[in-house]
Design an enzyme around this catalytic site. Structure first.
Site, mmCIF file in Angstrom:
data_model
loop_
_atom_site.group_PDB
_atom_site.id
_atom_site.type_symbol
_atom_site.label_atom_id
_atom_site.label_comp_id
_atom_site.label_asym_id
_atom_site.label_seq_id
_atom_site.Cartn_x
_atom_site.Cartn_y
_atom_site.Cartn_z
ATOM 1 N N ASP A 254 11.315 0.920 1.137
ATOM 2 C CA ASP A 254 12.333 -0.134 1.092
ATOM 3 C C ASP A 254 12.014 -1.195 0.037
ATOM 4 O OD1 ASP A 254 13.142 1.232 3.323
ATOM 5 O OD2 ASP A 254 13.227 -0.509 4.645
ATOM 6 N N HIS A 397 7.028 0.155 1.869
ATOM 7 C CA HIS A 397 7.691 -0.664 0.843
ATOM 8 C C HIS A 397 7.069 -0.369 -0.519
ATOM 9 C CE1 HIS A 397 8.357 -2.750 4.658
ATOM 10 N NE2 HIS A 397 9.489 -3.173 4.130
HETATM 11 ZN ZN ZN Z 1 13.634 -4.507 3.404
#
Ligand code: ZN
Length: 442
Positions: A254, A397
């Site tokens: 993400d 991430h």
């Molecule tokens: Zn996020």
């Protein structure tokens, strides 16, 4: 005399001072023309945080930007002491950065808070890279010009919103004093003034004035529209050999793409012939079109993680749709395809979010690596290997060196254990107990 002419006259005075030959890395995102995006995220018990700001490598400017960010953040943390609500508090910063030319850099920070209710603030900085100082309104206008500006702004809004623009409060906030007009940016072709939420109206507003009337005296460059290398359909996509009877999992990343870490993760995946899913932010995607095209060509999936990483449950339905559509269009412009999956920031969703998703699948996760908190590759690797099972969706991430390092260790180890690394949509197609990790919307 037209206002734009007056502004230009003063610009020309400022601009004729000397000839600047400093050059900045040009970026294809028309709203983020300068600076490398920094992103800080947090997912705490009482609040969530997503802060995006530019690093320009100009020390004075970077210090000012981080000072503003830190200042708002510490005030926010003070305000949420004792905060108790079903909905988490939220701290979000997004940015725009503009080059007027090789000399003037403008930064606009949009600060958004949710503490029982939504509040927005705007901060702008205009930096003269030749004189190495910040520009204020008085550097480009004298009192007479500010009076002309005040008249223009007053008329502009009175014509559009007659019911709201004839009271004392409106008049005092558009009167010819510097502090009414001290939020502005200089773009290539125009100056834009901002009026934050609660200053002129309940919502924020802006006023634009073009320089074009005096191009002859102003050495202004034309606005350039971004061009992407057109994506050559699907001809080069790899053929996949997925065995539906063998275990499979989906790695998901993400908040990217980021030049450094997304590239490193893509390299690791390529080395081991593995695939993953990238939930990109619209604002970052436009900065790195080549990374999105690489993702598609190497068989990965791109998902929608909204444009500015706000907690969607704090927004109106219209604003939720704006966040989703702007990101769909950005990704489509670059890759020639629309994402079929959405991951709302922080996984927050409500009925409005479900409706706004309009047929796209909402994707959650079953293993949270908490890589944003533990910036340690070994901890992340252990957290995954200790619990991983067939059908898992793993949250990471592509923002950190430690995550990129963890991926280079994890991918071969997971494959050794017999897992196929597939995209979210492939996991769904092969029916690996998708619910509640993957939710259909109408
Ligand atoms: Zn996020």
């Amino acid at each position: 005399m037209k206002f734009s002419k007056i502004v230009c006259l003063f610009f020309s005075l400022v601009l004729f001072g000397s000839c600047a030959m400093k050059s900045f890395e040009a970026k294809p995102n028309p709203q983020q023309e300068v600076g490398e995006t920094q992103h800080e995220v947090a997912y705490e018990a009482t609040y969530v945080k997503s802060v995006l700001y530019p690093k320009t490598n100009i020390a004075a400017l970077d210090k000012e930007i981080t000072d503003i960010v830190k200042d708002y953040e510490s005030k926010f943390l003070n305000k949420i002491k004792g905060y108790k609500d079903e909905r988490k508090a939220e701290f979000n910063i997004g940015y725009q950065s503009y080059l007027k030319d090789d000399r003037y850099i403008s930064i606009k920070l949009d600060i958004f808070e949710h503490i029982y209710e939504n509040t927005e603030y705007i901060e702008t900085l205009v930096y003269d890279s030749v004189k190495e100082k910040f520009i204020t309104l008085y550097d480009i206008m004298d009192e007479k010009n500010i009076q002309t500006l005040s008249n223009k702004v007053t008329t502009h809004f009175q014509e559009r919103f007659p019911n709201e623009c004839y009271n004392d409060s409106f008049r005092s906030k558009t009167s010819a004093v510097e502090q009414n007009f001290n939020s502005f940016v200089l773009r290539k072709d125009r100056i834009v003034f901002y009026f934050p939420q609660g200053s002129l109206f309940d919502n924020s507003a802006s006023f634009e004035s073009f320089y074009h009337n005096s191009e002859d005296i102003l050495d202004s460059k034309k606005e350039t529209t971004p061009t992407y290398v057109s994506y050559d359909q699907v001809l080069n996509e790899p053929v996949k050999n997925i065995d539906p009877n063998k275990p499979m999992i989906a790695l998901t990343f993400d908040d990217g793409p980021t030049k450094r870490y997304t590239s490193a993760i893509l390299d690791s995946l390529k080395e081991h012939n593995a695939n993953a899913t990238f939930f990109v932010l619209g604002s970052n995607a436009a900065n790195a079109p080549e990374l999105l095209q690489r993702m598609i060509l190497e068989g990965h999936e791109i998902g929608n993680h909204t444009f500015s990483h706000k907690q969607l449950t704090t927004l109106s339905k219209a604003n939720i749709e704006e966040e989703i559509i702007a990101t769909q269009e950005t990704i489509h412009n670059i890759t020639n395809r629309y994402p079929a999956i959405i991951r709302p920031p922080y996984g927050s969703r409500n009925e409005n979010v479900m409706q706004s998703a309009q047929g796209k699948k909402i994707v959650n996760w079953s293993i949270d690596t908490r890589d944003w908190k533990d910036r340690n590759a070994d901890v992340i690797v252990k957290r995954v290997l200790d619990t991983v099972k067939d059908g898992d969706i793993i949250l990471m991430h592509d923002l950190y060196a430690s995550t990129a390092q963890a991926v280079s260790i994890l991918v071969p180890q997971l494959q050794e254990q017999g897992y196929q690394l597939v995209t979210v949509s492939e996991l769904y197609i092969y029916g690996k107990k998708p619910q509640p990790k993957i939710i259909d919307t109408k």
